[in-house]
Design a protein around this motif. Structure first.
Motif, PDB file in Angstrom:
ATOM      1  N   THR A  35      -6.633 -17.480 -45.914  1.00 18.41           N
ATOM      2  CA  THR A  35      -5.666 -17.923 -46.914  1.00 18.41           C
ATOM      3  C   THR A  35      -4.322 -17.244 -46.727  1.00 18.41           C
ATOM      4  O   THR A  35      -3.265 -17.874 -46.860  1.00 18.41           O
ATOM      5  CB  THR A  35      -6.204 -17.655 -48.334  1.00 18.41           C
ATOM      6  OG1 THR A  35      -7.389 -18.428 -48.543  1.00 18.41           O
ATOM      7  CG2 THR A  35      -5.187 -18.031 -49.395  1.00 18.41           C
ATOM      8  N   ARG A  51      -7.058 -22.538 -50.653  1.00 16.03           N
ATOM      9  CA  ARG A  51      -8.335 -21.856 -50.826  1.00 16.03           C
ATOM     10  C   ARG A  51      -9.247 -22.086 -49.629  1.00 16.03           C
ATOM     11  O   ARG A  51      -9.213 -23.143 -49.001  1.00 16.03           O
ATOM     12  CB  ARG A  51      -9.014 -22.351 -52.112  1.00 16.03           C
ATOM     13  CG  ARG A  51      -8.235 -21.988 -53.368  1.00 16.03           C
ATOM     14  CD  ARG A  51      -8.836 -22.619 -54.600  1.00 16.03           C
ATOM     15  NE  ARG A  51      -8.779 -24.083 -54.522  1.00 16.03           N
ATOM     16  CZ  ARG A  51      -9.108 -24.884 -55.524  1.00 16.03           C
ATOM     17  NH1 ARG A  51      -9.537 -24.368 -56.668  1.00 16.03           N
ATOM     18  NH2 ARG A  51      -9.025 -26.208 -55.373  1.00 16.03           N
ATOM     19  N   GLU A  72     -12.298 -14.925 -45.779  1.00 10.75           N
ATOM     20  CA  GLU A  72     -11.665 -15.963 -46.590  1.00 10.75           C
ATOM     21  C   GLU A  72     -10.244 -15.569 -46.979  1.00 10.75           C
ATOM     22  O   GLU A  72      -9.314 -16.383 -46.917  1.00 10.75           O
ATOM     23  CB  GLU A  72     -12.519 -16.225 -47.827  1.00 10.75           C
ATOM     24  CG  GLU A  72     -13.853 -16.887 -47.499  1.00 10.75           C
ATOM     25  CD  GLU A  72     -14.831 -16.911 -48.653  1.00 10.75           C
ATOM     26  OE1 GLU A  72     -15.852 -17.624 -48.561  1.00 10.75           O
ATOM     27  OE2 GLU A  72     -14.599 -16.200 -49.663  1.00 10.75           O
ATOM     28  N   ALA A  73     -10.078 -14.312 -47.386  1.00  6.96           N
ATOM     29  CA  ALA A  73      -8.742 -13.844 -47.780  1.00  6.96           C
ATOM     30  C   ALA A  73      -7.783 -13.867 -46.599  1.00  6.96           C
ATOM     31  O   ALA A  73      -6.602 -14.222 -46.745  1.00  6.96           O
ATOM     32  CB  ALA A  73      -8.833 -12.438 -48.365  1.00  6.96           C
ATOM     33  N   HIS A 128      -8.721 -11.675 -53.117  1.00  6.11           N
ATOM     34  CA  HIS A 128      -9.756 -12.701 -53.284  1.00  6.11           C
ATOM     35  C   HIS A 128     -11.130 -12.051 -53.307  1.00  6.11           C
ATOM     36  O   HIS A 128     -11.506 -11.361 -52.357  1.00  6.11           O
ATOM     37  CB  HIS A 128      -9.661 -13.721 -52.133  1.00  6.11           C
ATOM     38  CG  HIS A 128     -10.864 -14.591 -51.985  1.00  6.11           C
ATOM     39  ND1 HIS A 128     -11.178 -15.606 -52.861  1.00  6.11           N
ATOM     40  CD2 HIS A 128     -11.860 -14.588 -51.053  1.00  6.11           C
ATOM     41  CE1 HIS A 128     -12.291 -16.190 -52.482  1.00  6.11           C
ATOM     42  NE2 HIS A 128     -12.727 -15.593 -51.380  1.00  6.11           N
ATOM     43  N   ASP A 129     -11.853 -12.248 -54.382  1.00  2.39           N
ATOM     44  CA  ASP A 129     -13.248 -11.824 -54.478  1.00  2.39           C
ATOM     45  C   ASP A 129     -13.440 -10.362 -54.068  1.00  2.39           C
ATOM     46  O   ASP A 129     -14.367 -10.018 -53.331  1.00  2.39           O
ATOM     47  CB  ASP A 129     -14.115 -12.745 -53.609  1.00  2.39           C
ATOM     48  CG  ASP A 129     -15.606 -12.588 -53.889  1.00  2.39           C
ATOM     49  OD1 ASP A 129     -15.964 -12.063 -54.966  1.00  2.39           O
ATOM     50  OD2 ASP A 129     -16.416 -13.000 -53.023  1.00  2.39           O
TER      51      ASP A 129
END
Length: 221
Positions: free
Chosen positions: A38, A181, A34-35, A93-94
């Motif tokens: 993005t 996102r 995900e990072a 991220h996370d």
């Protein structure tokens, strides 16, 4: 843009992605994917890449005129702060940290990046977080294809980039305004994801999977 193999792609260019992967408390597989996605979009929409007189514009254009290759590397210890000095965009991220760098020829990678390991980045999955509120990009990796974290992160980067370039202008603008996102979808059948997808990534076949393999799909929600 052509994520598929093109024999006329000469000389080849690539966007380098670097994942911070310390030996203690490494990030999760999904968070890195995900990072990475993005980070790719934030670099491409950064004024330095998007504006006509932006200092990164020419490099991004040269790369997108070829096959949109991405190479994922890992850094730990002092190697991570070293690469922050190179032109790019970092996303946290996370628990994951990924930096996307301005594309360039694969034969001329800066030494700070060239010394970082490419193969073998394979992180454990952690409990997925719920999706953010809309707008966000829903990316799904093909569950029938085995990929390392490094490979999967690159495929998610491809999917996000294609969505940026091919999605509906109003939807894309809202997504970018919200921070680009990304959520890695895991609980929806692959066949349904493919049916509803806006873009699909078919791999060039240089590493891990055969040429033409559909590795990831994406849409905006």
């Amino acid at each position: 843009m052509r994520p598929d193999y093109d024999p006329l792609d000469d000389p080849p260019w690539a966007m380098q992605l670097v994942v911070r992967a310390e030996k203690t408390d490494p990030p999760g597989h999904g968070a890195v994917c995900e990072a990475a996605a993005t980070a790719v979009v934030r670099l491409l929409t950064d004024p330095r890449a998007a504006e006509p007189d932006g200092e990164w514009r020419a490099a991004v254009h040269a790369w997108e005129s070829r096959r949109i290759r991405k190479v994922t590397r890992r850094a730990r210890g002092v190697r991570w702060p070293e690469v922050q000095a190179l032109p790019g965009v970092t996303v946290e991220h996370d628990g994951a940290q990924v930096r996307a760098f301005v594309p360039g020829p694969v034969s001329d990678v800066p030494p700070e990046l060239a010394r970082l390991q490419v193969a073998g980045l394979d992180l454990a999955e952690t409990d997925p977080k719920p999706p953010p509120g809309p707008p966000y990009a829903a990316i799904t990796l093909n569950p029938g294809v085995t990929m390392t974290t490094g490979k999967a992160a690159a495929q998610c980067g491809h999917a996000a980039q294609l969505l940026l370039r091919q999605g509906g202008p109003a939807d894309v603008a809202a997504w970018i305004e919200a921070g680009a996102r990304v959520h890695l979808t895991r609980d929806v059948p692959w066949s349904r994801c493919v049916r509803d997808a806006t873009v699909a990534v078919r791999d060039g076949g240089f590493t891990e999977v055969p040429p033409g393999t559909m590795t990831a799909i994406a849409r905006l929600l």
